[in-house]
Design a protein around this motif. Structure first.
Motif, mmCIF file in Angstrom:
data_model
loop_
_atom_site.group_PDB
_atom_site.id
_atom_site.type_symbol
_atom_site.label_atom_id
_atom_site.label_comp_id
_atom_site.label_asym_id
_atom_site.label_seq_id
_atom_site.Cartn_x
_atom_site.Cartn_y
_atom_site.Cartn_z
ATOM 1 N N ASP A 408 -35.910 18.244 18.057
ATOM 2 C CA ASP A 408 -36.924 17.811 17.071
ATOM 3 C C ASP A 408 -36.185 17.211 15.878
ATOM 4 N N TYR A 409 -36.398 15.922 15.651
ATOM 5 C CA TYR A 409 -35.720 15.223 14.564
ATOM 6 C C TYR A 409 -36.082 15.832 13.211
ATOM 7 N N GLU A 410 -37.380 16.220 13.074
ATOM 8 C CA GLU A 410 -37.835 16.741 11.785
ATOM 9 C C GLU A 410 -37.234 18.128 11.495
ATOM 10 N N MET A 411 -36.910 18.867 12.552
ATOM 11 C CA MET A 411 -36.276 20.171 12.358
ATOM 12 C C MET A 411 -34.791 20.012 12.047
ATOM 13 N N LYS A 412 -34.104 19.164 12.801
ATOM 14 C CA LYS A 412 -32.677 18.932 12.585
ATOM 15 C C LYS A 412 -32.314 17.593 13.216
ATOM 16 N N SER A 413 -31.774 16.727 12.377
ATOM 17 C CA SER A 413 -31.496 15.364 12.875
ATOM 18 C C SER A 413 -30.073 15.206 13.397
ATOM 19 N N GLU A 414 -29.214 16.206 13.165
ATOM 20 C CA GLU A 414 -27.813 16.088 13.606
ATOM 21 C C GLU A 414 -27.301 17.461 14.032
ATOM 22 N N HIS A 415 -26.630 17.499 15.203
ATOM 23 C CA HIS A 415 -26.089 18.753 15.724
ATOM 24 C C HIS A 415 -24.581 18.610 15.931
ATOM 25 N N HIS A 416 -23.842 19.688 15.669
ATOM 26 C CA HIS A 416 -22.402 19.745 15.938
ATOM 27 C C HIS A 416 -22.152 20.886 16.922
ATOM 28 N N ILE A 417 -21.669 20.506 18.122
ATOM 29 C CA ILE A 417 -21.440 21.494 19.187
ATOM 30 C C ILE A 417 -19.961 21.863 19.190
ATOM 31 N N SER A 418 -19.698 23.149 18.900
ATOM 32 C CA SER A 418 -18.296 23.611 18.890
ATOM 33 C C SER A 418 -17.974 24.240 20.246
ATOM 34 N N VAL A 419 -17.107 23.556 21.015
ATOM 35 C CA VAL A 419 -16.702 24.035 22.349
ATOM 36 C C VAL A 419 -15.315 24.675 22.227
ATOM 37 N N VAL A 420 -15.188 25.936 22.674
ATOM 38 C CA VAL A 420 -13.956 26.710 22.532
ATOM 39 C C VAL A 420 -13.310 26.900 23.916
ATOM 40 N N VAL A 421 -11.942 26.774 23.949
ATOM 41 C CA VAL A 421 -11.172 26.975 25.184
ATOM 42 C C VAL A 421 -10.513 28.353 25.116
ATOM 43 N N HIS A 422 -10.770 29.186 26.124
ATOM 44 C CA HIS A 422 -10.115 30.486 26.239
ATOM 45 C C HIS A 422 -9.218 30.463 27.473
ATOM 46 N N GLY A 423 -7.962 31.041 27.370
ATOM 47 C CA GLY A 423 -7.062 31.076 28.540
ATOM 48 C C GLY A 423 -5.841 31.958 28.302
ATOM 49 N N ARG A 424 -5.061 32.202 29.351
ATOM 50 C CA ARG A 424 -3.836 32.978 29.289
ATOM 51 C C ARG A 424 -2.709 32.160 29.924
ATOM 52 N N SER A 425 -1.527 32.447 29.463
ATOM 53 C CA SER A 425 -0.343 31.783 30.058
ATOM 54 C C SER A 425 0.013 32.478 31.367
ATOM 55 N N GLY A 428 0.892 35.955 31.106
ATOM 56 C CA GLY A 428 -0.194 36.884 30.774
ATOM 57 C C GLY A 428 -0.488 36.997 29.298
ATOM 58 N N SER A 429 0.257 36.264 28.465
ATOM 59 C CA SER A 429 -0.036 36.322 27.025
ATOM 60 C C SER A 429 -1.277 35.511 26.717
ATOM 61 N N VAL A 430 -1.996 35.984 25.663
ATOM 62 C CA VAL A 430 -3.233 35.303 25.271
ATOM 63 C C VAL A 430 -2.904 34.029 24.529
ATOM 64 N N ILE A 431 -3.601 32.952 24.943
ATOM 65 C CA ILE A 431 -3.420 31.665 24.274
ATOM 66 C C ILE A 431 -4.433 31.570 23.155
ATOM 67 N N ALA A 432 -3.976 31.134 22.004
ATOM 68 C CA ALA A 432 -4.922 30.973 20.867
ATOM 69 C C ALA A 432 -6.019 29.996 21.278
ATOM 70 N N PRO A 433 -7.261 30.351 21.014
ATOM 71 C CA PRO A 433 -8.368 29.466 21.410
ATOM 72 C C PRO A 433 -8.331 28.152 20.652
ATOM 73 N N SER A 434 -8.582 27.072 21.395
ATOM 74 C CA SER A 434 -8.680 25.743 20.777
ATOM 75 C C SER A 434 -10.151 25.293 20.803
ATOM 76 N N ARG A 435 -10.512 24.403 19.842
ATOM 77 C CA ARG A 435 -11.905 23.988 19.693
ATOM 78 C C ARG A 435 -12.003 22.484 19.712
ATOM 79 N N ARG A 436 -13.170 22.010 20.161
ATOM 80 C CA ARG A 436 -13.510 20.588 20.124
ATOM 81 C C ARG A 436 -14.972 20.492 19.674
ATOM 82 N N VAL A 437 -15.195 19.742 18.606
ATOM 83 C CA VAL A 437 -16.550 19.585 18.069
ATOM 84 C C VAL A 437 -17.129 18.272 18.553
ATOM 85 N N ILE A 438 -18.319 18.391 19.154
ATOM 86 C CA ILE A 438 -19.018 17.211 19.680
ATOM 87 C C ILE A 438 -20.248 16.971 18.791
ATOM 88 N N ARG A 439 -20.378 15.734 18.301
ATOM 89 C CA ARG A 439 -21.483 15.377 17.391
ATOM 90 C C ARG A 439 -22.618 14.730 18.176
#
Length: 859
Positions: A408-425, A428-439
């Motif tokens: 709904d344009y009147e409710m919100k005309s612009e959205h930012h989608i934050s996509v997060v990557v989770h993984g291990r090496s 077995g060590s935890v990899i810091a999560p990386s993000r990508r924002v899609i407009r």
């Protein structure tokens, strides 16, 4: 009996004594008092002195009352009597008495009489303060009473000032208890109070007086419920229980913030945060807790390659309360040394890495996401952070990005989608999560009509406004964007051309002055249309009520009123209606009439719009009155007036007997020579009548037995009153001739009349003719009615006047008897002369007609 004799002096002395006795009696009685309600209209009859004192009358103090000098009636003046202003000290307890002085009676006696000003319920109760504030503790017991010092006052007296109180809008929480003897008002608590549920009560305290038409006043009673410490702190549900922080976090970073609340207020709601003694030393070294805000921060930089969890137990301590606690688990994620990348394959329309989607579309696939990076990663995945209307669904090692619902344009005309990557090496060590924002941009469609803040606007405007005046802004808004949200305004095509609206701003204005008398309410229809395709439109109505100004003077039905009224009407009789109108409304159109530029006996009855008399009218004194009526409205700031001329003709009634001028006396005599020729005028009867018309037309008739009429040598002309010789005078005609003549007017339904004797002496000698006494009529005649003086002289006396007259006559009779007894010898010596004088006192023109059947004279 000649004038100036001792007998006349005695009679005058007796009459004077009588008047003194009567006057003293009236003063000694002391019961002459009057009462009148306050605030009466001008011309209201307040009382009359005619029942207590003889005329004439003169009121010496005429500020509030004026008196008719003939009738003794006194009326209210233009200066209204306000009891509370005249008697401010006695308003509550005693009577308000105004003393008036008057001069009454022929002798000009000075009297003083009281007028009691009666109270009317013309003052409403009033509170000194419009708001009454009271503070009540929330732990007060039910039934507790609180004194209300602010009581209403009423300036009226007695019952009109007795006040009754009641509460409105108390909803059963409070009630009133009034002690009638001491006029004490108590507020009583009816239900248990809880400040945390409701801390303020607002009620109306109404005071009503006991008048016939009760008046009331209202004060706002505001009760504030004060707090007691009856609640303890508790942690809110949104306080975090677990937190994850990166292994490379910096010093002073805000880790979390816990929050506890206490429903109490003021110092009772104060909360202090602290760490439990059971928290480990390591946790105490790494984290600090703000005792006032509950903020948890790092005390040093982190450099951690391993995962670990730390437990913090936080206490919230309130005044006189056991502490509340919450446990926060802080997870430290080790520092990552490799990253993964996200590759986006766009399906929806896009530009510069931004997707554009029309609103209101059903769930749609927007793009395909794919992970890129070192093959040593394992167990990696993509996820969307936060709540957004988008979803990621895995499919063949890739992810489909889709909308989860129509946007709904009147409710919100612009959205930012934050996509997060989770993984291990691979190790077995935890990899810091990386993000990508899609407009994502939402494209607008015209799906919203313009919207007015109100569907109906109401406005009040005073008439005679300045042309071009701005009235009201009725701007509509449109939630759509671009052309779809661009709104223009217009008025209905049937709207009067004097109203205009700005198409962009919606500002309504009027180009001409409004006139309430022509049109009191204007209703406008305003249209708002957007520029979309197709355009959408909304409607609002505007009601403009034109307020009145006092711009119209009163208007009489005619500039010149002419009335006719008989002279015998009683006081306060209606003369005629004097119609006046004022097209204004309210007080501006409320007119009042007054008689101006005239001392005539007339007053205006404003309640009925009628001109009335104030005294008896006498056409013979004044047969015509000219006066002016002033009509004034009650407008503000300035009253408007008009004048009308009034002519009143007093119509005659037959209230005056004819008065005989010639002959001047019933005992006068005229000598006629025997040689007078037939047809000669020997004398004339001349009479006048103060009435007019037929009431003043006079006829003369000789009244005598039939033989005497036929044998009389004289003839009377009924119109002119001339007496002529009817035939040649003979020897038998010598001697005295007495003509008994009735003088009538032509009044209807019954004429009035008087009688006169014409004495003619036929004699050879022309010397003076003298009669010792007037002749008397002893005959009976059906041609003449017995003269009635009631229509002229009779005055209707009141019962008190008759009583006074009888007492006076009794005293006069007693005095006369004493006088006669003392002077009996003197009366014997003059008995013969006194008898003659008594006969001489018989009044002329009052001769009885129905006595004996003989006609005689002393000749």
């Amino acid at each position: 009996m000649g004038h100036g004799t001792p007998d006349n002096m005695n009679w005058a002395g007796l009459l004077q004594n009588l008047l003194v006795v009567v006057h003293l009696q009236q003063i000694i009685c002391g019961s002459v008092q009057f009462s009148i309600p306050e605030e009466q209209e001008p011309g209201t009859l307040a009382g009359s002195l005619s029942k207590h004192f003889p005329p004439p009358y003169q009121l010496l103090t005429q500020e509030y009352l004026w008196m008719d000098k003939n009738t003794g009636n006194f009326y209210t003046t233009e200066q209204k009597m306000d009891r509370e202003a005249l008697c401010p000290e006695e308003t509550k307890a005693e009577e308000c008495i105004i003393l008036h002085n008057a001069v009454v009676g022929p002798s000009g006696d000075l009297i003083q009489f009281p007028v009691i000003i009666e109270d009317i319920n013309d003052n409403a109760p009033h509170f000194e303060n419009s708001e009454i504030h009271l503070r009540v503790s929330e732990d007060v017991t039910v039934g507790t009473s609180f004194l209300l010092d602010d009581q209403a006052q009423d300036s009226d007296a007695r019952r009109n000032s007795e006040l009754h109180y009641h509460l409105e809008d108390s909803n059963g929480v409070f009630s009133l208890k009034v002690d009638g003897d001491e006029a004490v008002i108590m507020l009583v608590v009816q239900t248990a109070l809880d400040r945390e549920t409701q801390d303020l009560y607002q009620m109306a305290l109404v005071a009503t007086d006991s008048g016939a038409d009760p008046l009331s006043a209202t004060a706002t009673l505001i009760v504030t419920v004060t707090d007691v410490n009856d609640n303890c702190p508790s942690f809110s549900a949104d306080s975090p229980r677990s937190v994850t922080i990166p292994g490379e976090s910096k010093k002073n970073m805000l880790v979390a913030q816990v929050r506890a609340t206490d429903p109490d207020s003021g110092p009772n709601a104060a909360i202090v945060y602290s760490l439990s003694p059971k928290v480990s030393e390591q946790a105490k070294k790494l984290f600090s807790l703000d005792s006032l805000t509950g903020s948890i921060r790092l005390t040093q930089d982190l450099q951690s390659d391993n995962s670990e969890e730390l437990l913090l137990k936080v206490l919230a301590i309130g005044h006189h309360c056991p502490p509340a606690d919450i446990q926060v688990t802080i997870s430290v994620v080790p520092k990552a040394n490799q990253e993964l990348a996200i590759k986006i394959g766009f399906i929806a329309e896009h530009q510069n890495q931004t997707m554009v989607i029309p609103e209101n579309q059903p769930p749609t696939v927007l793009a395909v996401l794919e992970l890129e990076g070192d093959s040593g990663f394992k167990g990696s995945s993509l996820a969307i952070e936060s709540e957004v209307p988008f979803t990621l669904s895995p499919q063949n090692g890739k992810y489909l990005l889709s909308t989860s619902k129509p946007l709904d344009y009147e409710m919100k005309s612009e959205h930012h989608i934050s996509v997060v990557v989770h993984g291990r090496s691979a190790e077995g060590s935890v990899i810091a999560p990386s993000r990508r924002v899609i407009r994502v941009l939402v494209a607008d469609v015209n799906d919203n009509a313009p919207h007015f803040l109100q569907s109906h606007y109401q406005l009040e405007v005073e008439e005679n406004n300045q042309p071009g005046m701005s009235l009201l802004r009725v701007s509509a808004s449109d939630a759509d964007g671009g052309y779809n949200g661009r709104v223009t305004h217009r008025l209905d095509k049937h709207t009067s051309t004097i109203f205009n609206i700005d198409p962009v701003t919606g500002q309504l204005s009027v180009s001409a002055s409004l006139d309430r008398e022509q049109q009191g309410v204007h209703k406008l229809t305003v249209f708002a249309r957007d520029s979309g395709s197709p355009p959408l439109e909304s409607v609002a109505t505007v009601s403009i009520r034109v307020l009145d100004q006092n711009d119209n003077a009163p208007v009489f039905l005619t500039p010149h009123f002419i009335f006719f009224i008989p002279e015998n009407v009683p006081p306060l009789a209606p003369v005629g209606r004097v119609g006046v109108t004022d097209p204004d409304e309210g007080e501006n159109g409320n007119t009042e009439l007054h008689v101006v530029n005239s001392s005539g006996p007339f007053v205006v009855d404003n309640t009925q719009g009628t001109l009335r008399t104030t005294t008896n009218l006498d056409r013979e004194t004044d047969d015509r009155y000219e006066l002016y009526l002033l009509a004034s409205d009650h407008g503000h700031p300035l009253a408007l007036t008009s004048l009308a001329r009034v002519t009143i003709f007093v119509e005659d009634i037959n209230d005056n007997q004819p008065k005989v001028i010639l002959p001047s006396s019933n005992s006068s005599c005229q000598t006629v020579s025997p040689g007078t020729i037939a047809g000669t005028i020997v004398t004339k009867i001349y009479a006048i009548d103060e009435d007019s018309g037929l009431n003043s037309e006079i006829t003369y008739t000789v009244v005598a037995p039939e033989p005497a009429q036929n044998s009389s040598p004289f003839q009377l002309d009924s119109r002119s009153g001339n007496i002529t010789v009817a035939q040649q005078l003979l020897q038998k005609d010598l001697g005295m001739h007495h003509l008994f003549i009735v003088v009538r007017d032509g009044g209807k339904p019954a004429p009035l009349y008087t009688t006169v004797w014409v004495n003619l002496l036929v004699n050879q000698s022309m010397g003076p003719c003298l009669l010792d006494r007037a002749p008397t009529w002893t005959g009976t005649s059906d041609l003449v009615q017995t003269p009635s003086k009631a229509s002229i002289c009779e005055v209707e006396d009141t019962r008190s006047a008759r009583l006074t007259l009888l007492v006076g006559l009794g005293m006069m009779l007693a005095s006369t008897c004493l006088l006669v007894a003392a002077a009996v010898l003197y009366l014997k010596q003059r008995r013969r002369s006194l008898q003659q004088n008594k006969r001489g006192h018989i009044e002329e023109n009052e001769i009885p007609l129905r006595l004996k059947d003989k006609y005689y004279s002393d000749d």
